[in-house]
Design an enzyme around this catalytic site. Structure first.
Site, mmCIF file in Angstrom:
data_model
loop_
_atom_site.group_PDB
_atom_site.id
_atom_site.type_symbol
_atom_site.label_atom_id
_atom_site.label_comp_id
_atom_site.label_asym_id
_atom_site.label_seq_id
_atom_site.Cartn_x
_atom_site.Cartn_y
_atom_site.Cartn_z
ATOM 1 N N TYR A 1 21.073 61.446 -8.295
ATOM 2 C CA TYR A 1 22.298 61.605 -7.493
ATOM 3 C C TYR A 1 22.532 60.693 -6.492
ATOM 4 C CZ TYR A 1 25.810 63.530 -4.268
ATOM 5 O OH TYR A 1 26.842 63.638 -3.601
ATOM 6 N N SER B 1 27.779 59.049 -0.152
ATOM 7 C CA SER B 1 27.054 60.353 0.481
ATOM 8 C C SER B 1 25.931 59.676 1.187
ATOM 9 C CB SER B 1 26.392 61.241 -0.805
ATOM 10 O OG SER B 1 25.545 62.011 -0.157
HETATM 11 P P1 NDP Z 1 33.471 69.878 -5.398
HETATM 12 O O1 NDP Z 1 32.370 70.645 -6.736
HETATM 13 O O2 NDP Z 1 34.051 71.105 -4.812
HETATM 14 O O3 NDP Z 1 34.433 69.218 -6.116
HETATM 15 C C1 NDP Z 1 34.115 68.092 -7.096
HETATM 16 C C2 NDP Z 1 35.434 67.765 -7.731
HETATM 17 O O4 NDP Z 1 35.044 66.732 -8.742
HETATM 18 C C3 NDP Z 1 36.150 68.702 -8.480
HETATM 19 O O5 NDP Z 1 37.559 68.682 -8.205
HETATM 20 C C4 NDP Z 1 35.978 68.436 -10.109
HETATM 21 O O6 NDP Z 1 36.922 68.808 -10.615
HETATM 22 C C5 NDP Z 1 35.883 66.892 -9.945
HETATM 23 N N1 NDP Z 1 34.869 66.476 -11.081
HETATM 24 C C6 NDP Z 1 33.691 66.475 -11.317
HETATM 25 N N2 NDP Z 1 33.401 65.975 -12.542
HETATM 26 C C7 NDP Z 1 34.439 65.363 -13.056
HETATM 27 C C8 NDP Z 1 34.867 64.699 -14.260
HETATM 28 N N3 NDP Z 1 33.893 64.490 -15.081
HETATM 29 N N4 NDP Z 1 36.091 64.297 -14.238
HETATM 30 C C9 NDP Z 1 37.025 64.508 -13.257
HETATM 31 N N5 NDP Z 1 36.804 65.206 -12.248
HETATM 32 C C10 NDP Z 1 35.611 65.564 -11.947
HETATM 33 O O7 NDP Z 1 32.491 69.183 -4.438
HETATM 34 P P2 NDP Z 1 32.914 68.098 -3.315
HETATM 35 O O8 NDP Z 1 34.265 68.358 -3.066
HETATM 36 O O9 NDP Z 1 32.104 68.354 -2.441
HETATM 37 O O10 NDP Z 1 32.674 66.571 -3.998
HETATM 38 C C11 NDP Z 1 33.347 65.790 -3.776
HETATM 39 C C12 NDP Z 1 32.622 64.533 -3.937
HETATM 40 O O11 NDP Z 1 31.840 64.511 -2.401
HETATM 41 C C13 NDP Z 1 31.661 64.181 -4.953
HETATM 42 O O12 NDP Z 1 31.655 62.951 -5.224
HETATM 43 C C14 NDP Z 1 30.489 64.662 -4.123
HETATM 44 O O13 NDP Z 1 29.193 63.975 -4.690
HETATM 45 C C15 NDP Z 1 30.802 64.300 -2.907
HETATM 46 N N6 NDP Z 1 29.921 64.656 -1.726
HETATM 47 C C16 NDP Z 1 29.559 65.799 -1.539
HETATM 48 C C17 NDP Z 1 28.954 66.419 -0.361
HETATM 49 C C18 NDP Z 1 28.838 67.988 -0.131
HETATM 50 O O14 NDP Z 1 28.000 68.206 0.747
HETATM 51 N N7 NDP Z 1 29.737 69.000 -0.771
HETATM 52 C C19 NDP Z 1 28.542 65.612 0.554
HETATM 53 C C20 NDP Z 1 28.366 64.081 0.162
HETATM 54 C C21 NDP Z 1 29.104 63.670 -0.920
HETATM 55 P P3 NDP Z 1 36.981 69.263 -12.180
HETATM 56 O O15 NDP Z 1 35.838 70.232 -12.296
HETATM 57 O O16 NDP Z 1 38.291 70.235 -12.360
HETATM 58 O O17 NDP Z 1 37.013 68.271 -13.261
HETATM 59 C C1 8X3 Z 2 25.737 65.567 -0.777
HETATM 60 C C2 8X3 Z 2 25.035 65.760 0.598
HETATM 61 O O1 8X3 Z 2 22.938 66.290 1.907
HETATM 62 O O2 8X3 Z 2 23.354 67.210 -0.294
HETATM 63 O O3 8X3 Z 2 26.222 64.211 -1.117
HETATM 64 O O4 8X3 Z 2 22.728 65.027 -0.357
HETATM 65 S S1 8X3 Z 2 23.538 66.071 0.508
#
Ligand code: NDP
Ligand code: 8X3
Length: 250
Positions: free
Chosen positions: A150, A137
């Site tokens: 985070y 991120s």
């Molecule tokens: P979502 O919440 O839409 O998706 C998160 C996914 O992670 C879900 O499929 C969830 O599946 C899975 N997950 C969470 N905890 C667990 C666990 N303990 N075991 C297995 N699976 C898990 O968020 P995003 O798609 O946005 O996030 C995906 C990644 O991108 C994350 O690592 C997040 O930190 C990162 N990210 C997101 C950003 C944003 O602004 N959206 C920006 C930068 C990075 P389930 O609940 O079914 O287990």
């Molecule tokens: C998530 C992106 O901008 O919320 O990793 O930190 S931000």
């Protein structure tokens, strides 16, 4: 060569979009996440060979077992997308429940290393052209209020990715830290523990990244000629940038 992507956190957001993108390019898929109904639903929508695993990445024994029991036709993994992760507790550090900090570390750091450790022998065996994409991120690089553990967990993802590259030198396995900025997924709903209004407000009146934008980057990275390794990609929407330093005044 048949190509197979192993995607964690495939039930939502980036992971689900990646499943759709890689499937559209003819890759076979191993999809994991905790929510089984969603995995079944995604599998139903895809017309490529897909193996689903209900899996909590925090459970090292379950991860090992899932990898060891991959069906033969899904065992030669060509891309690992370590995407499962979450942020919690957008309030300041002094007000956070300790359990929320632990959940972020357990998922974003421990979970990611659990999956990497379990799959590494298979990736090395397949060798040249395989890719590990760790979803970091911008929070792993840039501090901001409410990011506390985070952002620190995503800094771990960045440094772990770089260090893995050193140890994988000579194996042909590539490693990338893919670091997105603000993207509209279920991320903020999870971060605010179900506050749909807060989530809607965050994305309102701007143009965040979409899950599909990030899936395109994932595919681009995994599909590069095998002699190219992208070390780190930081992707922000055009409408996101840095703020000035905060000054405490009398
Ligand atoms: P979502 O919440 O839409 O998706 C998160 C996914 O992670 C879900 O499929 C969830 O599946 C899975 N997950 C969470 N905890 C667990 C666990 N303990 N075991 C297995 N699976 C898990 O968020 P995003 O798609 O946005 O996030 C995906 C990644 O991108 C994350 O690592 C997040 O930190 C990162 N990210 C997101 C950003 C944003 O602004 N959206 C920006 C930068 C990075 P389930 O609940 O079914 O287990
Ligand atoms: C998530 C992106 O901008 O919320 O990793 O930190 S931000």
């Amino acid at each position: 060569m048949k190509k197979i992507a192993f995607i964690t956190g495939a039930t939502s957001g980036f992971g689900r979009a990646a499943a759709e993108k890689f499937a559209s390019e003819g890759w076979s898929l191993v999809l994991s996440g905790r929510r089984l109904e969603r995995l079944l639903d995604i599998k139903e929508c895809l017309d490529v060979p897909t193996h689903i695993i209900q899996l909590d990445v925090r459970d090292a024994a379950a991860v090992k077992e899932a990898v060891e029991s991959l069906p033969n036709e899904f065992s030669e993994i060509t891309a690992l997308i370590n995407n499962a992760g979450l942020a919690l507790a957008p309030e300041g550090a002094a007000d956070v429940d300790l359990s929320d900090w632990h959940t972020m570390i357990d998922t974003n750091c421990t979970g990611l290393v659990n999956v990497t450790h379990a799959l590494l022998p298979k990736l090395i065996e397949v060798g040249a052209g395989t890719t590990i994409i760790n979803v970091g991120s911008i929070a792993g690089q840039w501090p901001y209020p409410g990011s506390h553990v985070y952002g620190a967990s995503k800094a771990f993802v960045k440094q772990f990715s770089y260090n893995l590259r050193c140890d994988l030198q000579g194996t042909g396995v590539r490693v990338t830290d893919l670091a997105p900025g603000i993207a509209e997924t279920e991320f903020t709903l999870v971060r605010t523990k179900g506050d749909q209004t807060a989530s809607d407000n965050l994305y309102k009146g701007t143009t965040p990244l979409s899950a599909q934008d990030i899936a395109e980057h994932m595919f681009y990275i995994a599909d590069l000629p095998e002699h190219i390794n992208i070390n780190r990609v930081e992707v922000m929407p055009t409408r996101q940038a840095w703020s000035p330093f905060a000054i405490d005044r009398d």
